[in-house]
Design a protein around this motif. Structure first.
Motif, mmCIF file in Angstrom:
data_model
loop_
_atom_site.group_PDB
_atom_site.id
_atom_site.type_symbol
_atom_site.label_atom_id
_atom_site.label_comp_id
_atom_site.label_asym_id
_atom_site.label_seq_id
_atom_site.Cartn_x
_atom_site.Cartn_y
_atom_site.Cartn_z
ATOM 1 N N TRP A 6 0.839 -1.215 0.000
ATOM 2 C CA TRP A 6 0.000 0.000 0.000
ATOM 3 C C TRP A 6 0.860 1.245 0.000
ATOM 4 O O TRP A 6 0.571 2.202 -0.693
ATOM 5 C CB TRP A 6 -0.948 0.014 1.231
ATOM 6 C CG TRP A 6 -2.172 -0.811 1.013
ATOM 7 C CD1 TRP A 6 -2.447 -1.989 1.538
ATOM 8 C CD2 TRP A 6 -3.240 -0.462 0.199
ATOM 9 N NE1 TRP A 6 -3.632 -2.477 1.132
ATOM 10 C CE2 TRP A 6 -4.166 -1.508 0.258
ATOM 11 C CE3 TRP A 6 -3.541 0.615 -0.657
ATOM 12 C CZ2 TRP A 6 -5.360 -1.538 -0.458
ATOM 13 C CZ3 TRP A 6 -4.741 0.580 -1.355
ATOM 14 C CH2 TRP A 6 -5.626 -0.475 -1.272
ATOM 15 N N CYS A 10 0.900 4.016 -3.158
ATOM 16 C CA CYS A 10 0.668 5.454 -2.952
ATOM 17 C C CYS A 10 1.813 6.275 -3.504
ATOM 18 O O CYS A 10 1.613 7.303 -4.166
ATOM 19 C CB CYS A 10 0.508 5.730 -1.455
ATOM 20 S SG CYS A 10 -1.064 5.091 -0.773
ATOM 21 N N ARG A 40 -4.552 10.890 3.139
ATOM 22 C CA ARG A 40 -5.421 9.757 2.845
ATOM 23 C C ARG A 40 -4.589 8.504 2.702
ATOM 24 O O ARG A 40 -4.962 7.418 3.174
ATOM 25 C CB ARG A 40 -6.211 10.048 1.574
ATOM 26 C CG ARG A 40 -7.241 8.979 1.253
ATOM 27 C CD ARG A 40 -8.125 9.447 0.096
ATOM 28 N NE ARG A 40 -7.355 9.671 -1.120
ATOM 29 C CZ ARG A 40 -7.012 8.701 -1.969
ATOM 30 N NH1 ARG A 40 -7.329 7.457 -1.776
ATOM 31 N NH2 ARG A 40 -6.295 8.991 -3.072
ATOM 32 N N CYS A 41 -3.438 8.667 1.985
ATOM 33 C CA CYS A 41 -2.603 7.493 1.808
ATOM 34 C C CYS A 41 -2.068 6.976 3.120
ATOM 35 O O CYS A 41 -2.000 5.761 3.356
ATOM 36 C CB CYS A 41 -1.420 7.827 0.850
ATOM 37 S SG CYS A 41 -1.974 8.063 -0.859
ATOM 38 N N HIS A 43 -3.490 7.331 5.969
ATOM 39 C CA HIS A 43 -4.612 6.737 6.665
ATOM 40 C C HIS A 43 -4.859 5.315 6.179
ATOM 41 O O HIS A 43 -5.066 4.387 6.992
ATOM 42 C CB HIS A 43 -5.864 7.604 6.443
ATOM 43 C CG HIS A 43 -7.094 6.986 7.038
ATOM 44 N ND1 HIS A 43 -7.344 6.958 8.392
ATOM 45 C CD2 HIS A 43 -8.136 6.338 6.440
ATOM 46 C CE1 HIS A 43 -8.477 6.334 8.612
ATOM 47 N NE2 HIS A 43 -8.992 5.948 7.416
ATOM 48 N N GLU A 44 -4.847 5.145 4.893
ATOM 49 C CA GLU A 44 -5.062 3.823 4.328
ATOM 50 C C GLU A 44 -3.924 2.879 4.707
ATOM 51 O O GLU A 44 -4.137 1.696 4.982
ATOM 52 C CB GLU A 44 -5.197 3.920 2.814
ATOM 53 C CG GLU A 44 -6.467 4.622 2.368
ATOM 54 C CD GLU A 44 -6.540 4.773 0.847
ATOM 55 O OE1 GLU A 44 -5.540 4.430 0.179
ATOM 56 O OE2 GLU A 44 -7.600 5.233 0.359
ATOM 57 N N PRO A 56 -11.174 3.399 1.634
ATOM 58 C CA PRO A 56 -10.754 4.803 1.802
ATOM 59 C C PRO A 56 -11.910 5.773 1.573
ATOM 60 O O PRO A 56 -12.826 5.498 0.824
ATOM 61 C CB PRO A 56 -9.680 4.969 0.704
ATOM 62 C CG PRO A 56 -9.602 3.687 -0.030
ATOM 63 C CD PRO A 56 -10.508 2.701 0.527
#
Length: 480
Positions: A6, A10, A40-41, A43-44, A56
């Protein structure tokens, strides 16, 4: 690992965007977008690291969350506004209630103050004393004696003496202090009549303007009810018609008839015996034993003193006259007695004569005066008493003022019945059955007080034209 993948994705996406996009149109916008994507990245990435399978958040979802939060804030604001409004309304209501109670308290306090002031004014008006005058212009029988609240009243004569206040043709009592709560009771008494009382309250007076006197009341006539009860308690049938009132009315007539008749010797002896039996005091003065027969020659016995001899001779010459006994009481020591204008003399234990002096608590009783002259109730009689440091007291004793005490039944059976008393075939005039008596009570303390009040200045004490001025125990000058 999944988390590293992930992160790599990103970073690759960011790099591709940087390479594929053209020249930067707005550095600030690009920078903001880059930071948002980075957040956001991350967070993911963190969700992947911790194993959370959460998709997301998209731009649209983020905006929907913000809308929900905005609606919550609006709702909370509305609730807070409503609560604030309710608080304001409650505060306003509380203020109004408090203000109203305050106003009511002030109004009540003002009312109570006004009420208290009115009560004070009313009490002052009730306690305000005014002067009144009252008149008794006539009476039946004549010369009814007047008392105020049960206390005898006195009037001053032109000579400066005091006498009992009586209802004559024009008797005025002046300067009576009267308040709204005052109720005056006037008592009237006369022998042979039922006592009478009259009450005068504040609203019974009539307004007048005569100097200090502002109230007035006039009684045109005081009429007492005759006492029609039988004179003799042991009477029967026709004898009961000889009532108290009848005896009073025919008393003087009987006395005149008894003096205008020439009696035979036997009638004189009978009349003499009657007088001595009915009046034991006369028998004691004459030295007669009532247990022995009474005959002629009593006045000529040897050893009689001048008083006894004169008394027996008078009784023999006037066998059916109405004789009486007088009792005098006083409240002042050393009160001297004058009878018929002369000092009343009495024998002392030494045998000498001296003027009678009456002491308090020691009534003086007498039935003769001078040298053995009996008291005849139908004669014109007068009495004067003089006490130290007080004006003298005078009174005229009228025939109808004497009290008849009936002779006991057993004694009455042995009395001689005169012929002239048998009117119209019956014993109508039975005055020989009476033991006459009168009591003279003199309160010199009241006379002193009356004299002091009569000397007090008065604006209107002599406007009636009356010659007598006096006073009672509780007021200023009166006139009769």
């Amino acid at each position: 690992m999944a988390s590293d993948a992930w992160v790599f994705v990103c970073v690759s996406i960011l790099a591709a965007r940087e390479e594929g996009e053209g020249p930067v149109k707005d550095d600030v916008r690009e920078k903001g977008l880059a930071e948002r994507e980075a957040v956001r990245c991350r967070h993911e990435a963190m969700a992947g690291i911790w194993g959370f399978k959460k998709a997301p958040v998209s731009e649209k979802g983020f905006q929907a969350g913000e809308a929900v939060q905005s609606r919550g804030r609006i709702l909370l604001k509305a609730v807070l506004t409503l609560v604030g409004g309710l608080v304001v309304v409650f505060a306003i209501v509380v203020v109004i209630i408090f203000a109203r109670e305050l106003i009511e308290d002030r109004e009540q306090a003002a009312y109570l103050a006004r009420h208290e002031a009115s009560l004070v004014q009313e009490e002052a008006r009730r306690l305000l004393a005014e002067y009144a005058e009252i008149a008794f212009l006539d009476s039946f029988p004549p010369s009814v004696r007047i008392a105020l609240q049960g206390v005898p009243l006195y009037a001053r004569t032109p000579q400066g003496y005091y006498t009992d206040l009586r209802a004559h043709e024009s008797t005025w009592i002046r300067y009576l202090p009267v308040q709204e709560s005052t109720v005056l009771r006037f008592d009237f008494a006369a022998e042979g009549f039922l006592p009478l009382s009259r009450q005068v309250a504040y609203y019974d007076w009539f307004p007048v303007r005569k100097g200090d006197i502002t109230l007035q009341r006039i009684f045109r006539s005081i009429v007492l009810t005759p006492d029609t009860s039988p004179r003799l308690p042991y009477c029967e049938e026709e004898a009961c018609e000889w009532t108290v009132f009848r005896e009073i009315m025919f008393r003087e007539q009987y006395g005149q008839m008894a003096q205008g008749i020439l009696f035979e010797p036997s009638e004189k002896i009978g009349g003499l015996a009657n007088a001595l039996k009915v009046h034991p005091s006369l028998a004691a003065i004459a030295g007669v034993d009532l247990t022995q027969p009474i005959g002629q020659g009593l006045a000529e016995r040897e050893g009689l003193g001048a008083e006894a001899r004169n008394l027996l001779r008078y009784l023999t010459d006037h066998p059916f006259a109405l004789y009486g006994q007088m009792t005098i009481t006083t409240d002042t020591p050393g009160t001297r007695v004058f009878f018929l204008g002369e000092p009343l003399m009495a024998f002392r234990s030494s045998g000498a004569m001296s003027q009678v002096r009456v002491e308090p608590g020691e009534p003086f009783v007498f039935s003769t005066y001078g040298q053995g002259h009996p008291i005849v109730i139908t004669d014109k009689l007068s009495l004067r008493l003089e006490a130290p440091d007080a004006p003298g007291y005078v009174t005229e004793i009228l025939p109808h003022q004497w009290r008849c005490e009936p002779v006991e039944e057993e004694a009455a059976k042995g009395l001689f019945v005169p012929k002239f008393a048998q009117v119209e075939g019956g014993q109508d005039l039975q005055h020989y059955l009476c033991r006459y008596a009168i009591q003279i009570d003199v309160n010199f303390e009241a006379i002193r007080e009356a004299d002091q009040k009569s000397k007090a200045p008065a604006d209107d004490a002599s406007d009636s034209g009356s010659s007598d001025l006096g006073a009672g125990p509780s007021h200023r000058p009166v006139s009769s």
